[in-house]
Motif scaffolding. Structure first.
Motif, PDB file in Angstrom:
ATOM      1  N   VAL A 134      38.227  64.033  24.590  1.00  0.00           N
ATOM      2  CA  VAL A 134      36.785  64.286  24.577  1.00  0.00           C
ATOM      3  C   VAL A 134      36.295  64.193  23.129  1.00  0.00           C
ATOM      4  CG1 VAL A 134      34.980  65.967  25.143  1.00  0.00           C
ATOM      5  CG2 VAL A 134      37.094  65.898  26.490  1.00  0.00           C
ATOM      6  N   ASP A 135      35.184  63.494  22.943  1.00  0.00           N
ATOM      7  CA  ASP A 135      34.619  63.404  21.586  1.00  0.00           C
ATOM      8  C   ASP A 135      33.888  64.718  21.246  1.00  0.00           C
ATOM      9  OD1 ASP A 135      33.448  62.813  19.201  1.00  0.00           O
ATOM     10  OD2 ASP A 135      31.976  61.405  20.034  1.00  0.00           O
ATOM     11  N   VAL A 136      34.395  65.401  20.242  1.00  0.00           N
ATOM     12  CA  VAL A 136      33.722  66.630  19.793  1.00  0.00           C
ATOM     13  C   VAL A 136      33.149  66.393  18.386  1.00  0.00           C
ATOM     14  CG1 VAL A 136      35.010  68.253  21.212  1.00  0.00           C
ATOM     15  CG2 VAL A 136      35.943  67.576  18.993  1.00  0.00           C
ATOM     16  N   GLY A 137      32.605  65.186  18.206  1.00  0.00           N
ATOM     17  CA  GLY A 137      32.088  64.767  16.899  1.00  0.00           C
ATOM     18  C   GLY A 137      31.102  65.761  16.309  1.00  0.00           C
ATOM     19  N   GLY A 138      31.296  66.092  15.047  1.00  0.00           N
ATOM     20  CA  GLY A 138      30.345  66.948  14.344  1.00  0.00           C
ATOM     21  C   GLY A 138      30.517  68.430  14.590  1.00  0.00           C
ATOM     22  N   LEU A 139      31.491  68.818  15.412  1.00  0.00           N
ATOM     23  CA  LEU A 139      31.659  70.241  15.760  1.00  0.00           C
ATOM     24  C   LEU A 139      31.945  71.090  14.526  1.00  0.00           C
ATOM     25  CD1 LEU A 139      31.961  72.075  18.357  1.00  0.00           C
ATOM     26  CD2 LEU A 139      34.422  71.809  18.046  1.00  0.00           C
ATOM     27  N   VAL A 140      32.897  70.665  13.723  1.00  0.00           N
ATOM     28  CA  VAL A 140      33.264  71.443  12.536  1.00  0.00           C
ATOM     29  C   VAL A 140      32.208  71.259  11.439  1.00  0.00           C
ATOM     30  CG1 VAL A 140      35.057  71.886  10.824  1.00  0.00           C
ATOM     31  CG2 VAL A 140      35.691  71.240  13.149  1.00  0.00           C
ATOM     32  N   ALA A 141      31.690  70.039  11.329  1.00  0.00           N
ATOM     33  CA  ALA A 141      30.648  69.785  10.323  1.00  0.00           C
ATOM     34  C   ALA A 141      29.462  70.712  10.559  1.00  0.00           C
ATOM     35  CB  ALA A 141      30.217  68.330  10.370  1.00  0.00           C
ATOM     36  N   ALA A 142      29.150  70.985  11.824  1.00  0.00           N
ATOM     37  CA  ALA A 142      28.023  71.874  12.135  1.00  0.00           C
ATOM     38  C   ALA A 142      28.335  73.300  11.687  1.00  0.00           C
ATOM     39  CB  ALA A 142      27.730  71.832  13.639  1.00  0.00           C
ATOM     40  N   GLN A 143      29.581  73.732  11.880  1.00  0.00           N
ATOM     41  CA  GLN A 143      29.967  75.078  11.409  1.00  0.00           C
ATOM     42  C   GLN A 143      29.895  75.155   9.892  1.00  0.00           C
ATOM     43  OE1 GLN A 143      33.831  76.359  12.802  1.00  0.00           O
ATOM     44  NE2 GLN A 143      33.442  75.525  14.835  1.00  0.00           N
ATOM     45  N   ARG A 144      30.258  74.053   9.238  1.00  0.00           N
ATOM     46  CA  ARG A 144      30.319  74.046   7.772  1.00  0.00           C
ATOM     47  C   ARG A 144      28.951  74.185   7.127  1.00  0.00           C
ATOM     48  NH1 ARG A 144      32.953  68.645   6.871  1.00  0.00           N
ATOM     49  NH2 ARG A 144      31.674  68.848   5.041  1.00  0.00           N
ATOM     50  N   ARG A 145      27.888  73.928   7.893  1.00  0.00           N
ATOM     51  CA  ARG A 145      26.542  74.024   7.301  1.00  0.00           C
ATOM     52  C   ARG A 145      26.250  75.421   6.774  1.00  0.00           C
ATOM     53  NH1 ARG A 145      22.522  70.705  11.352  1.00  0.00           N
ATOM     54  NH2 ARG A 145      23.620  68.717  11.187  1.00  0.00           N
ATOM     55  N   VAL A 146      26.693  76.444   7.490  1.00  0.00           N
ATOM     56  CA  VAL A 146      26.420  77.832   7.073  1.00  0.00           C
ATOM     57  C   VAL A 146      27.595  78.328   6.242  1.00  0.00           C
ATOM     58  CG1 VAL A 146      26.064  80.188   7.867  1.00  0.00           C
ATOM     59  CG2 VAL A 146      24.927  78.286   9.039  1.00  0.00           C
ATOM     60  N   LYS A 147      27.318  78.665   4.990  1.00  0.00           N
ATOM     61  CA  LYS A 147      28.371  79.070   4.062  1.00  0.00           C
ATOM     62  C   LYS A 147      28.566  80.578   4.058  1.00  0.00           C
ATOM     63  CE  LYS A 147      27.980  74.741   2.633  1.00  0.00           C
ATOM     64  NZ  LYS A 147      27.193  73.739   3.363  1.00  0.00           N
ATOM     65  N   ASP A 148      29.824  80.999   3.842  1.00  0.00           N
ATOM     66  CA  ASP A 148      30.069  82.432   3.661  1.00  0.00           C
ATOM     67  C   ASP A 148      29.982  82.768   2.172  1.00  0.00           C
ATOM     68  OD1 ASP A 148      32.487  81.791   2.430  1.00  0.00           O
ATOM     69  OD2 ASP A 148      33.688  82.180   4.227  1.00  0.00           O
ATOM     70  N   ALA A 149      30.173  84.044   1.845  1.00  0.00           N
ATOM     71  CA  ALA A 149      29.954  84.492   0.464  1.00  0.00           C
ATOM     72  C   ALA A 149      30.871  83.780  -0.524  1.00  0.00           C
ATOM     73  CB  ALA A 149      30.161  86.010   0.389  1.00  0.00           C
ATOM     74  N   ALA A 150      32.131  83.552  -0.131  1.00  0.00           N
ATOM     75  CA  ALA A 150      33.073  82.897  -1.047  1.00  0.00           C
ATOM     76  C   ALA A 150      32.657  81.445  -1.304  1.00  0.00           C
ATOM     77  CB  ALA A 150      34.484  82.943  -0.460  1.00  0.00           C
ATOM     78  N   GLU A 151      32.171  80.785  -0.271  1.00  0.00           N
ATOM     79  CA  GLU A 151      31.723  79.395  -0.444  1.00  0.00           C
ATOM     80  C   GLU A 151      30.490  79.329  -1.347  1.00  0.00           C
ATOM     81  OE1 GLU A 151      31.533  78.730   3.995  1.00  0.00           O
ATOM     82  OE2 GLU A 151      32.469  76.838   3.396  1.00  0.00           O
TER      83      GLU A 151
END
Ligand code: ZN
Ligand code: ZN
Length: 337
Positions: free
Chosen positions: A94-111
């Motif tokens: 199954v193509d799950v394109g962009g799934l992780v990239a979408a999570q990466r948009r919101v940064k945590d404090a360390a990022e």
């Protein structure tokens, strides 16, 4: 997952060749022998499997028995690899394109802290190098000084190819530095960024070779800077990328300059220098707290030159925080007497 930024985000592994297999009770990092040691250190939560084969060829033998469906990011998989994996396979892909990239948009404090360090370093370097620029130096030499100083001060790499464009060359938004000497009175577009702890910075300023920019360039600069400031103020949770782009474009329209603003307003920044959310006239990406985006309006006059001003902005719970400390005024290489 095979996109290097996604692999790093999920596992910590920063090598150039890694695939992650993640499932119930399964955390495998597939890589090659060059990265045996690095993978074990950087991705302790994963079992490292080193293979002499290409990673997609080695992947099927690692699938746990009984796994019926597997998601793969087609946007970072070549067409031939996708066909080789899925053709005749017993497993449903199954193509799950962009799934992780979408999570990466919101940064945590360390990022966010890493992004602040990367930007702080770039700003120090830009201030330092802009004071050293003299007529006779070439665009390439200025770019090399920015890169060298960044590396000397702790950057692991540049975030992208440094842009230094003088005079009419500055009218090309993505100009490559040339071996052409600078003249007194040249206006430079300087756009660069570096990587610190894996995270990118991205900043653009106008630099004047000499001490006193002309009134015409000061007028254009004021318009671009007003567009930048208005866009920064418009950033808050719930606003779409296109809304922020429109604020900057409307301001340049009122100054009669919008037709010379030929690109999108900005982009998200993180492990990659260009990532989501998009900040363009067509972008419906909605801003949320923790996102870090650039705002970079520009005015480009063909055959004459250009000015672009780029800031980085953190979306906060109740608005935004401009991450830059460096002024947006034209940086003069020789201070006015
Ligand atoms: Zn930039
Ligand atoms: Zn940018």
């Amino acid at each position: 997952m095979s996109a290097p930024a996604d692999v790093r985000y999920l596992s910590g592994f920063a090598g150039s060749n890694g695939w992650l297999l993640i499932g119930e009770g399964v955390r495998i990092l597939l890589t090659d022998a060059r990265y045996r040691e690095q993978a074990a250190i950087e991705a302790p939560a994963f079992t490292t499997v080193v293979t002499p084969e290409s990673l997609p060829a080695a992947l099927p033998s690692q699938l746990p028995p009984g796994m019926a469906r597997i998601g793969l990011d087609a946007s970072s998989t070549s067409h031939s690899t996708w066909l080789a994996l899925t053709g005749g396979s017993q497993v449903e892909w199954v193509d799950v394109g962009g799934l992780v990239a979408a999570q990466r948009r919101v940064k945590d404090a360390a990022e966010i802290a890493a992004i602040r360090r990367a930007l702080g370093l770039a700003e120090r370097v830009l201030r330092e190098v802009s004071n050293e620029i003299r007529p006779g130096m070439t665009e390439s030499q200025v770019a090399a000084r920015l890169d060298y100083a960044s590396r000397c001060q702790g950057a692991t790499a540049m975030a992208f190819d440094t842009i230094v464009a003088a005079g009419p060359h500055g009218a090309r938004p993505h100009a490559r530095p040339r071996d052409v000497p600078l003249s007194d009175g040249d206006l430079l577009v300087v756009d660069f960024g570096c990587i610190v702890d894996g995270y990118c910075s991205d900043i653009t300023r106008a630099v004047w070779v000499g001490s006193q920019p002309t009134d015409e360039w000061l007028r254009i600069h004021a318009a671009v800077d007003a567009a930048r400031a208005a866009a920064v103020l418009a950033i808050e949770p719930g606003v779409a990328g296109c809304d922020v782009d429109r604020v900057a474009r409307d301001l340049l329209t009122r100054r009669g300059l919008a037709e010379h603003f030929s690109h999108s307003l900005g982009h998200g920044v993180g492990l990659e220098v260009h990532e989501g959310p998009r900040m363009s006239a067509r972008s419906e990406d909605v801003l949320a707290p923790g996102m870090v985006v650039t705002v970079e309006p520009g005015v480009y006059l063909s055959g004459v030159g250009g000015i672009r001003l780029e800031d980085m902005v953190l979306v906060t719970r109740d608005g935004s925080e401009r991450l830059n400390q460096l002024e947006t005024a034209i940086l003069c290489s020789e201070r006015a007497a």
